[in-house]
Write an enzyme that holds these catalytic residues in place. Structure first.
Site, mmCIF file in Angstrom:
data_model
loop_
_atom_site.group_PDB
_atom_site.id
_atom_site.type_symbol
_atom_site.label_atom_id
_atom_site.label_comp_id
_atom_site.label_asym_id
_atom_site.label_seq_id
_atom_site.Cartn_x
_atom_site.Cartn_y
_atom_site.Cartn_z
ATOM 1 N N SER A 146 2.668 1.209 0.155
ATOM 2 C CA SER A 146 2.166 0.476 1.318
ATOM 3 C C SER A 146 1.326 1.426 2.150
ATOM 4 O O SER A 146 1.524 2.648 2.112
ATOM 5 C CB SER A 146 3.338 -0.048 2.152
ATOM 6 O OG SER A 146 2.912 -0.508 3.423
ATOM 7 N N TYR A 159 11.383 2.187 6.187
ATOM 8 C CA TYR A 159 10.375 1.650 5.268
ATOM 9 C C TYR A 159 9.283 2.676 5.002
ATOM 10 O O TYR A 159 8.900 2.948 3.860
ATOM 11 C CB TYR A 159 9.787 0.375 5.863
ATOM 12 C CG TYR A 159 8.835 -0.384 4.973
ATOM 13 C CD1 TYR A 159 9.309 -1.307 4.050
ATOM 14 C CD2 TYR A 159 7.456 -0.217 5.079
ATOM 15 C CE1 TYR A 159 8.437 -2.020 3.251
ATOM 16 C CE2 TYR A 159 6.580 -0.920 4.283
ATOM 17 C CZ TYR A 159 7.077 -1.824 3.368
ATOM 18 O OH TYR A 159 6.205 -2.534 2.563
#
Length: 255
Positions: A146, A159
């Protein structure tokens, strides 16, 4: 194969293929002639994707795969190889949202779950698949990270840390497996229209995209899937260890 510009006849494992980028990846690979192992946390989410592909005359089969469970990983990869006769590409796409303030009471639980699903699962799947990738003439690994690995958002440290770990794992394994001809690359999607972003209001999406991306819009799952496909082509023999943002220019834009 024409100049190695197709994955026809090759077998690809796609995790998290029940929706979003994983589903788009399964569709793109199958349309190009690959045998696609459609895996997701439950068969209820994986099976409709495989059934839709088979209804089009394409090669696909569904498995339930809990990427946090080592035994599930070993079993499913064994069944994929038995079903299709080998394994050529691994696309580590399965993911979860993992946001928590650092001082939250549940931070440790969110952290542990994030590392397990978003990072540890990648190396476990790669290790289980490696004996089969070594037999392939086009062994390919694509890890989906990401842009949160490249620049963080407040309260997303579990995350962000896990995704940054994926980029490091990618580089290290590219160096380790390069002499064997197995490529290992990473894609960092930016703002994409998926289930994870479905809860964001359309007006907020539009505002963010216009303010932050060069393309002034959210991306589509298939736009990520096509980059994944390109990295898995037999012709893509000299691209390894790279992290590719597929983000509409998010990381390139200062203002």
């Amino acid at each position: 194969m024409s100049e190695g510009r197709t994955v026809k006849g090759l077998t690809a494992l796609v995790t998290g293929a029940g929706s979003g980028m994983g589903k788009a990846t399964a569709e793109v690979f199958a349309a190009d002639g690959a045998n696609v192992a459609v895996t997701d946390l439950t068969l209820e989410t994986a099976q409709p994707v495989a059934d839709a592909l088979k209804a089009k005359g394409l090669s696909a089969h569904a498995w339930a795969l809990d990427v946090s469970d080592p035994e599930s990983i070993r079993r499913v990869i064994g069944e994929i190889v038995e079903k299709f006769g080998g394994l050529d590409s691994v696309i580590n796409n399965a993911g979860i949202s993992a946001f928590s303030p650092i001082d939250s009471a549940d931070y440790d639980a969110v952290w542990d779950r994030s590392i397990s699903v978003l990072l540890t699962s990648h190396q476990r799947i790669i290790r289980a698949a490696l004996p089969h990738l070594r037999k392939s003439t086009a062994g390919r690994i694509v890890n989906i990270a990401s842009t949160e690995a490249l620049g963080a958002t407040s309260r997303d440290s579990p995350y962000s840390a896990a995704k940054a770990g994926v980029t490091g794992l990618t580089r290290a394994l590219a160096v380790e497996l390069g002499p064997e001809g197995i490529t290992v690359n990473c894609i960092c999607p930016g703002p994409i229209m998926t289930g994870m972003t479905a809860g964001i209001a359309d007006a907020d999406k539009q505002t963010f995209a216009k303010r932050r991306t060069a393309m002034r819009r959210y991306g589509r799952p298939e736009e990520v899937a096509h980059v994944t496909l390109s990295l898995c082509l037999p012709a893509s023999t000299y691209i390894t260890g790279v992290t590719i943002p597929v983000d509409g220019g998010l990381m390139a834009r200062n203002a």
